[in-house]
Design an enzyme around this catalytic site. Structure first.
Site, short mmCIF file in Angstrom:
data_model
loop_
_atom_site.label_atom_id
_atom_site.label_comp_id
_atom_site.label_asym_id
_atom_site.label_seq_id
_atom_site.Cartn_x
_atom_site.Cartn_y
_atom_site.Cartn_z
N THR A 140 5.80 -3.49 9.37
CA THR A 140 6.45 -3.57 10.67
C THR A 140 5.36 -3.85 11.72
O THR A 140 4.96 -2.95 12.47
CB THR A 140 7.18 -2.24 11.00
OG1 THR A 140 6.27 -1.17 10.75
CG2 THR A 140 8.42 -2.06 10.16
N LYS B 114 -1.46 -0.35 16.01
CA LYS B 114 -0.10 -0.86 16.19
C LYS B 114 0.88 0.23 16.64
O LYS B 114 1.72 0.00 17.52
CB LYS B 114 0.33 -1.44 14.84
CG LYS B 114 1.76 -1.81 14.73
CD LYS B 114 2.14 -1.96 13.27
CE LYS B 114 2.29 -0.64 12.59
NZ LYS B 114 3.33 -0.50 11.60
N THR C 259 6.90 2.54 9.22
CA THR C 259 6.77 3.09 10.57
C THR C 259 7.57 2.23 11.54
O THR C 259 7.41 1.00 11.55
CB THR C 259 5.30 3.13 10.99
OG1 THR C 259 4.58 3.88 10.00
CG2 THR C 259 5.13 3.77 12.35
N LYS D 79 5.90 10.25 13.94
CA LYS D 79 5.02 9.30 13.25
C LYS D 79 4.21 8.45 14.22
O LYS D 79 3.00 8.29 14.09
CB LYS D 79 5.83 8.42 12.30
CG LYS D 79 5.04 7.29 11.66
CD LYS D 79 3.87 7.83 10.82
CE LYS D 79 2.78 6.78 10.61
NZ LYS D 79 2.85 6.10 9.35
N CYS E 11 -1.99 0.73 11.10
CA CYS E 11 -1.29 1.84 11.76
C CYS E 11 -1.82 2.15 13.15
O CYS E 11 -1.10 2.05 14.13
CB CYS E 11 -1.41 3.09 10.90
SG CYS E 11 -0.80 2.80 9.24
N VAL F 251 0.06 7.62 4.69
CA VAL F 251 -1.04 7.35 3.76
C VAL F 251 -2.13 6.51 4.39
O VAL F 251 -1.87 5.75 5.31
CB VAL F 251 -0.55 6.61 2.48
CG1 VAL F 251 0.43 7.47 1.72
CG2 VAL F 251 0.06 5.25 2.81
N TYR G 179 0.82 -1.22 0.00
CA TYR G 179 0.00 0.00 0.00
C TYR G 179 0.85 1.27 0.00
O TYR G 179 0.41 2.32 -0.45
CB TYR G 179 -0.93 0.01 1.21
CG TYR G 179 -2.07 -0.97 1.10
CD1 TYR G 179 -3.26 -0.61 0.47
CD2 TYR G 179 -1.96 -2.27 1.58
CE1 TYR G 179 -4.31 -1.50 0.34
CE2 TYR G 179 -3.00 -3.17 1.46
CZ TYR G 179 -4.17 -2.78 0.84
OH TYR G 179 -5.20 -3.67 0.71
N GLY H 60 -9.18 -0.65 13.36
CA GLY H 60 -8.36 -1.59 12.60
C GLY H 60 -7.30 -0.88 11.78
O GLY H 60 -7.02 0.30 11.97
N ARG I 160 -6.42 -5.57 7.06
CA ARG I 160 -5.40 -5.69 8.12
C ARG I 160 -5.97 -5.26 9.48
O ARG I 160 -6.51 -4.19 9.62
CB ARG I 160 -4.16 -4.86 7.75
CG ARG I 160 -3.41 -5.45 6.56
CD ARG I 160 -2.25 -4.60 6.14
NE ARG I 160 -2.69 -3.32 5.60
CZ ARG I 160 -1.84 -2.37 5.19
NH1 ARG I 160 -0.55 -2.55 5.25
NH2 ARG I 160 -2.31 -1.23 4.71
N TYR J 124 -11.21 -3.07 7.20
CA TYR J 124 -11.16 -2.28 8.42
C TYR J 124 -11.66 -0.86 8.21
O TYR J 124 -11.92 -0.13 9.16
CB TYR J 124 -9.74 -2.26 9.00
CG TYR J 124 -8.81 -1.22 8.43
CD1 TYR J 124 -8.75 0.07 8.97
CD2 TYR J 124 -8.00 -1.50 7.33
CE1 TYR J 124 -7.91 1.04 8.43
CE2 TYR J 124 -7.17 -0.55 6.80
CZ TYR J 124 -7.13 0.71 7.35
OH TYR J 124 -6.30 1.67 6.81
N1 SAJ Z 1 -11.89 4.97 13.46
C1 SAJ Z 1 -12.85 5.14 14.47
N2 SAJ Z 1 -13.20 6.41 14.83
C2 SAJ Z 1 -12.66 7.52 14.24
C3 SAJ Z 1 -11.70 7.35 13.23
C4 SAJ Z 1 -11.32 6.06 12.85
O1 SAJ Z 1 -13.34 4.16 15.04
O2 SAJ Z 1 -13.04 8.64 14.62
C5 SAJ Z 1 -11.45 3.62 13.09
C6 SAJ Z 1 -11.71 3.27 11.64
O3 SAJ Z 1 -12.97 2.70 11.48
C7 SAJ Z 1 -10.58 2.29 11.32
C8 SAJ Z 1 -9.43 2.77 12.22
O4 SAJ Z 1 -10.03 3.57 13.23
O5 SAJ Z 1 -10.95 0.97 11.69
C9 SAJ Z 1 -8.35 3.55 11.54
O6 SAJ Z 1 -8.92 4.56 10.74
P1 SAJ Z 1 -8.15 5.88 10.20
O7 SAJ Z 1 -9.18 6.79 9.67
O8 SAJ Z 1 -7.27 6.46 11.24
O9 SAJ Z 1 -7.35 5.36 8.94
P2 SAJ Z 1 -5.98 4.58 8.64
O10 SAJ Z 1 -5.55 3.71 9.75
O11 SAJ Z 1 -6.16 3.97 7.30
O12 SAJ Z 1 -4.91 5.70 8.38
C10 SAJ Z 1 -4.28 6.39 9.39
C11 SAJ Z 1 -4.42 7.78 8.88
N3 SAJ Z 1 -4.53 8.66 9.99
C12 SAJ Z 1 -5.41 9.67 10.12
O13 SAJ Z 1 -5.23 10.45 10.96
C13 SAJ Z 1 -6.58 9.81 9.19
C14 SAJ Z 1 -3.28 8.20 7.98
O14 SAJ Z 1 -3.17 9.61 7.88
C15 SAJ Z 1 -1.93 7.68 8.46
O15 SAJ Z 1 -0.93 7.97 7.56
C16 SAJ Z 1 -2.04 6.18 8.54
O16 SAJ Z 1 -2.97 5.92 9.58
C17 SAJ Z 1 -0.67 5.61 8.75
O17 SAJ Z 1 -0.08 5.11 7.79
O18 SAJ Z 1 -0.12 5.69 9.85
#
Ligand code: SAJ
Length: 443
Positions: free
Chosen positions: A100, A279, A136, A222, A276, A171, A23, A273, A346, A338
């Site tokens: 990671t 974890k 990360t 990060k 990132c 991302v 990804y 989920g 994942r 997720y």
């Molecule tokens: N989730 C909630 N409540 C929220 C926001 C998210 O329950 O208010 C859940 C989602 O349903 C999901 C999980 O958390 O299962 C993660 O969602 P996410 O929107 O944080 O998306 P990720 O994990 O795909 O991407 C995050 C991103 N972080 C944000 O702040 C939006 C992205 O910017 C990071 O680069 C990425 O992690 C990363 O690579 O670390």
């Protein structure tokens, strides 16, 4: 100063190798190829390598522009994939974007993929190469794992024959290209020159700030930004549980809380989920010294990990009210990814729910419009089920006809983990509705 490399970056003749074409690695490889650099990507799976070399993107889900970019850059001859690390010998810039994960038992980083990539790279490393870690990593990993491994195996010394940088990706699936182009990045250098080289390189893609820092600061930024998000979501989840307990609606409370200045309460839900957020909080605290006892981060993790089991409690209660034991029921889980409108599974919260239902002996039917193996007609899938449990806010579920859902189910129960539906609409469709953070209402 590595003048040759500066010139090669400015001329876009620097030969780039990307280790890991998932990804993160795949979009970044294509974007550097599109910018004009010759790029080789290395991936261990021959099947995926063949797919990419035929111009086919191996990532499914809604990923605007990526499939076209893979096709174009491969056809233009600027991007190719291989399984052979010998490609690193020619490289002037190497990016590492491998997974990671965290060991589920010890909560410590699992660096098998990273160590494997570093070992194979170090055996094929040429003097003067810029190595950039995009994966990360736990704070102090550059100092204690990456630098020592590269130096010992290659015989090169950092900042003499080798330039080393940590530039963590930012991302999320669904916005891969957009995020790479538009998110600010921290660039952690083992020296100011190394950071400057990486900044010149990334300026070809990133239309946002590239902030030079040291490696430890980059590693902390990060992992801390994602731990921050996890803690915020845990707060929202605990408030959802409190509102259920007190007989209120957390969604209404949240909207009104967020009217107060500087409050941005996150969304509660069926779980957290992805690769990132669940974890990185563990990575953040992995190398803290003995005597530092983190309290908030493990608590937030426990709250968020408990949400899929809370979905089970809501399901069990609704079934019980209908005179059914969860162990004898047939339950449909809607959403296996997720994140909404993604094929990425994942650390999906759905997996934890499905596993627990399986342990109880419940018959489980899974549907997901994006995940191979679970696709197909939703109403056909849920035909004869005793409850539909919505774990992910996929578009297909948002536009679901609740009347048709009630008709297809054997017992009309809807459990809403993402506040997809209005309780009143579900009730008027004849469904018994339970939602995370919402007081119990009768059908
Ligand atoms: N989730 C909630 N409540 C929220 C926001 C998210 O329950 O208010 C859940 C989602 O349903 C999901 C999980 O958390 O299962 C993660 O969602 P996410 O929107 O944080 O998306 P990720 O994990 O795909 O991407 C995050 C991103 N972080 C944000 O702040 C939006 C992205 O910017 C990071 O680069 C990425 O992690 C990363 O690579 O670390």
């Amino acid at each position: 100063m590595p003048e040759d490399l500066f010139v090669a970056i400015n001329d876009k003749t620097a030969r780039v190798v990307v280790l890991g074409l998932g990804y993160v690695g795949l979009p970044v490889a294509c974007l550097f190829a599109e910018a004009g650099f010759p790029v080789v990507g290395i991936r261990r799976s021959q099947e995926k390598v063949d797919m990419i070399n035929s111009g086919t993107c191996p990532i499914e889900g809604k990923e605007p522009g990526l499939a076209e970019l893979v096709e174009q850059t491969v056809a233009a001859g600027r991007f190719q994939a291989t399984t052979d690390y010998a490609a690193c010998r020619e490289a002037q810039i190497v990016l590492i974007a491998v997974e990671t994960p965290v060991d589920p038992a010890t909560r410590k980083p699992g660096y098998a993929a990273l160590r494997g990539a570093l070992t194979d790279l170090a055996h094929n490393l040429s003097p003067g190469t810029l190595v950039i870690i995009e994966s990360t990593i736990a704070p102090r990993t550059m100092e204690t794992v990456v630098q020592p491994m590269l130096e010992e195996i290659s015989g090169l010394r950092v900042n003499e024959g080798l330039y080393l940088v940590n530039c963590p990706e930012r991302v999320m699936p669904g916005k891969l290209l957009l995020n790479i182009r538009s998110c600010h990045r921290v660039v952690g250098g083992t020296s100011p020159e190394a950071a400057e080289l990486a900044i010149r390189f990334y300026q070809n893609l990133v239309q946002a700030d590239l902030d030079p820092v040291d490696c430890l600061t980059a590693e902390l930024v990060k992992t801390m930004e994602n731990a921050y998000r996890d803690v915020q979501i845990a707060f929202a989840n605990e408030m959802a549980l409190l509102c259920e307990d007190m007989g209120a609606d957390v969604w209404q409370v949240r909207d009104l809380v967020n009217k107060s200045p500087f409050r941005q309460m996150h969304l509660p839900g069926a779980g957290v989920g992805g690769h990132c957020i669940p974890k990185d909080p563990w990575l953040l605290i992995a190398n803290a010294h003995d005597g530092f006892e983190p309290r908030l981060i493990p608590t937030a993790r426990a709250i968020n990990d408990g949400m899929p089991l809370h979905m089970l409690d809501l399901t069990r209660d609704a079934l019980q009210a209908a005179g059914l034991d969860v162990a004898d029921a047939r339950v449909a889980v809607l959403g296996y990814a997720y994140l909404e409108n993604s094929d990425d599974t994942r650390n999906s919260p759905s997996k934890a729910l499905i596993q627990r239902l399986g342990e109880l002996g419940t018959e489980v039917v899974v549907h997901d419009p994006w995940v191979p193996g679970y696709q197909g007609d939703l109403l056909e899938r849920i035909d004869g089920c005793d409850a539909a449990v919505v774990m992910v806010k996929h578009e297909e579920y948002v536009s679901l006809d609740l009347g048709a859902l009630a008709e297809a189910l054997r017992t009309p129960i809807l459990i809403d983990g993402r506040r997809v539906y209005e309780a009143a609409d579900a009730a008027s469709a004849g469904l018994t509705y339970r939602g995370v953070g919402q007081a119990v209402r009768q059908a």
